[in-house]
Design a protein around this motif. Structure first.
Motif, mmCIF file in Angstrom:
data_model
loop_
_atom_site.group_PDB
_atom_site.id
_atom_site.type_symbol
_atom_site.label_atom_id
_atom_site.label_comp_id
_atom_site.label_asym_id
_atom_site.label_seq_id
_atom_site.Cartn_x
_atom_site.Cartn_y
_atom_site.Cartn_z
ATOM 1 N N ALA A 93 0.835 -1.209 0.000
ATOM 2 C CA ALA A 93 0.000 0.000 0.000
ATOM 3 C C ALA A 93 0.867 1.256 0.000
ATOM 4 N N ILE A 94 1.903 1.264 0.812
ATOM 5 C CA ILE A 94 2.801 2.423 0.886
ATOM 6 C C ILE A 94 3.477 2.646 -0.465
ATOM 7 N N LYS A 95 3.998 1.572 -1.032
ATOM 8 C CA LYS A 95 4.654 1.675 -2.344
ATOM 9 C C LYS A 95 3.652 2.078 -3.423
ATOM 10 N N GLY A 96 2.504 1.438 -3.425
ATOM 11 C CA GLY A 96 1.506 1.693 -4.457
ATOM 12 C C GLY A 96 0.931 3.097 -4.404
ATOM 13 N N ALA A 97 0.796 3.638 -3.203
ATOM 14 C CA ALA A 97 0.235 4.981 -3.038
ATOM 15 C C ALA A 97 1.296 6.067 -3.204
ATOM 16 N N SER A 98 2.552 5.664 -3.296
ATOM 17 C CA SER A 98 3.672 6.615 -3.422
ATOM 18 C C SER A 98 3.620 7.688 -2.340
ATOM 19 N N VAL A 99 3.402 7.259 -1.125
ATOM 20 C CA VAL A 99 3.279 8.206 -0.021
ATOM 21 C C VAL A 99 4.583 8.253 0.778
ATOM 22 N N PRO A 100 5.129 9.454 0.994
ATOM 23 C CA PRO A 100 6.300 9.564 1.866
ATOM 24 C C PRO A 100 5.893 9.160 3.285
ATOM 25 N N LEU A 101 6.594 8.203 3.853
ATOM 26 C CA LEU A 101 6.195 7.652 5.146
ATOM 27 C C LEU A 101 7.414 7.468 6.031
ATOM 28 N N ILE A 102 7.277 7.902 7.269
ATOM 29 C CA ILE A 102 8.294 7.652 8.285
ATOM 30 C C ILE A 102 7.756 6.551 9.188
ATOM 31 N N GLU A 103 8.486 5.450 9.247
ATOM 32 C CA GLU A 103 8.127 4.338 10.139
ATOM 33 C C GLU A 103 8.656 4.661 11.530
ATOM 34 N N LEU A 104 7.822 4.453 12.521
ATOM 35 C CA LEU A 104 8.172 4.834 13.881
ATOM 36 C C LEU A 104 7.844 3.707 14.852
ATOM 37 N N HIS A 105 8.757 3.487 15.788
ATOM 38 C CA HIS A 105 8.515 2.541 16.879
ATOM 39 C C HIS A 105 8.966 3.181 18.179
ATOM 40 N N ILE A 106 8.116 3.121 19.173
ATOM 41 C CA ILE A 106 8.413 3.718 20.473
ATOM 42 C C ILE A 106 9.570 2.981 21.138
ATOM 43 N N SER A 107 9.525 1.662 21.095
ATOM 44 C CA SER A 107 10.589 0.858 21.704
ATOM 45 C C SER A 107 11.643 0.515 20.649
ATOM 46 N N ASN A 108 12.787 0.076 21.118
ATOM 47 C CA ASN A 108 13.829 -0.378 20.200
ATOM 48 C C ASN A 108 13.521 -1.826 19.828
ATOM 49 N N VAL A 109 12.873 -2.003 18.702
ATOM 50 C CA VAL A 109 12.448 -3.339 18.285
ATOM 51 C C VAL A 109 13.633 -4.275 18.069
ATOM 52 N N HIS A 110 14.805 -3.723 17.805
ATOM 53 C CA HIS A 110 15.989 -4.552 17.554
ATOM 54 C C HIS A 110 16.613 -5.083 18.846
ATOM 55 N N ALA A 111 16.184 -4.552 19.963
ATOM 56 C CA ALA A 111 16.663 -5.029 21.261
ATOM 57 C C ALA A 111 15.636 -5.942 21.925
ATOM 58 N N ARG A 112 14.626 -6.311 21.165
ATOM 59 C CA ARG A 112 13.548 -7.136 21.709
ATOM 60 C C ARG A 112 13.570 -8.523 21.072
ATOM 61 N N GLU A 113 12.443 -9.199 21.079
ATOM 62 C CA GLU A 113 12.367 -10.563 20.555
ATOM 63 C C GLU A 113 12.804 -10.608 19.092
ATOM 64 N N GLU A 114 13.366 -11.728 18.716
ATOM 65 C CA GLU A 114 13.890 -11.913 17.356
ATOM 66 C C GLU A 114 12.838 -11.617 16.280
ATOM 67 N N PHE A 115 11.602 -12.038 16.509
ATOM 68 C CA PHE A 115 10.582 -11.845 15.473
ATOM 69 C C PHE A 115 10.293 -10.370 15.210
ATOM 70 N N ARG A 116 10.678 -9.495 16.121
ATOM 71 C CA ARG A 116 10.461 -8.058 15.931
ATOM 72 C C ARG A 116 11.591 -7.392 15.141
ATOM 73 N N HIS A 117 12.617 -8.124 14.802
ATOM 74 C CA HIS A 117 13.773 -7.532 14.132
ATOM 75 C C HIS A 117 13.546 -7.277 12.649
ATOM 76 N N HIS A 118 12.571 -7.934 12.055
ATOM 77 C CA HIS A 118 12.309 -7.742 10.627
ATOM 78 C C HIS A 118 11.096 -6.836 10.417
ATOM 79 N N SER A 119 11.234 -5.905 9.497
ATOM 80 C CA SER A 119 10.130 -5.017 9.147
ATOM 81 C C SER A 119 9.813 -5.133 7.663
ATOM 82 N N TYR A 120 8.547 -5.384 7.365
ATOM 83 C CA TYR A 120 8.086 -5.323 5.981
ATOM 84 C C TYR A 120 7.839 -3.877 5.555
ATOM 85 N N ILE A 121 7.753 -2.977 6.524
ATOM 86 C CA ILE A 121 7.461 -1.573 6.242
ATOM 87 C C ILE A 121 8.727 -0.813 5.837
ATOM 88 N N SER A 122 9.836 -1.115 6.484
ATOM 89 C CA SER A 122 11.074 -0.348 6.284
ATOM 90 C C SER A 122 11.489 -0.170 4.828
#
Length: 146
Positions: A93-122
């Protein structure tokens, strides 16, 4: 006045009570107030929305793409919550809509569970802010202002 859309995904309506050791004690209303203040500082209108439903978020991204194309919107700040790690549909949707988007996470997802280390949004995002608490929203808004 140009606008920035702030989207919050699943479970972010529980901010302030859900895992405060990870996300802090600020509520979604506090975050939205912080975003409004940041928008006023930069002379942009801020519209905040939250949904626990992927399709609703996709529809809002499509809408934002049309608003950006029409010159009415600068872009989107998005905390996709757990959809970060699961939603190819949001990526598309982000790619298709050509919308400038900043992905934001309050916590450091890379310091948490392994499954949180990958982002499809980034890969579809203009930029990424992680681990800076709710102040990250202020930085994300500033990043979209020319």
């Amino acid at each position: 006045m140009k606008k920035i859309l702030v989207l919050n995904g699943p479970n972010l309506n529980l901010l302030g009570t859900r895992e405060p050791e990870q996300y802090g004690r600020d509520t979604l209303a506090d975050v939205e107030r912080l975003c409004q203040e940041a928008g006023a500082k930069h002379g942009v209108e801020i519209e905040c929305r939250q949904s626990n439903h992927e399709g609703v978020l996709i529809d809002w991204i499509h809408e934002a793409g049309r608003e950006v194309a029409a010159g009415h919107m600068l872009g989107v700040v998005m905390n996709p919550g757990a959809y970060t790690h699961t939603s190819i549909a949001l990526h598309d949707a982000i790619k298709g809509a050509s919308v400038p988007l900043i992905e934001l996470h309050i916590s450091n997802v890379h310091a948490r569970e392994e499954f949180r280390h990958h982002s499809y949004i980034s890969p579809a995002a203009r930029g990424i802010i992680v681990g800076l608490g709710v102040k990250g929203y202020v930085l994300a808004i500033a990043a979209l202002v020319p």
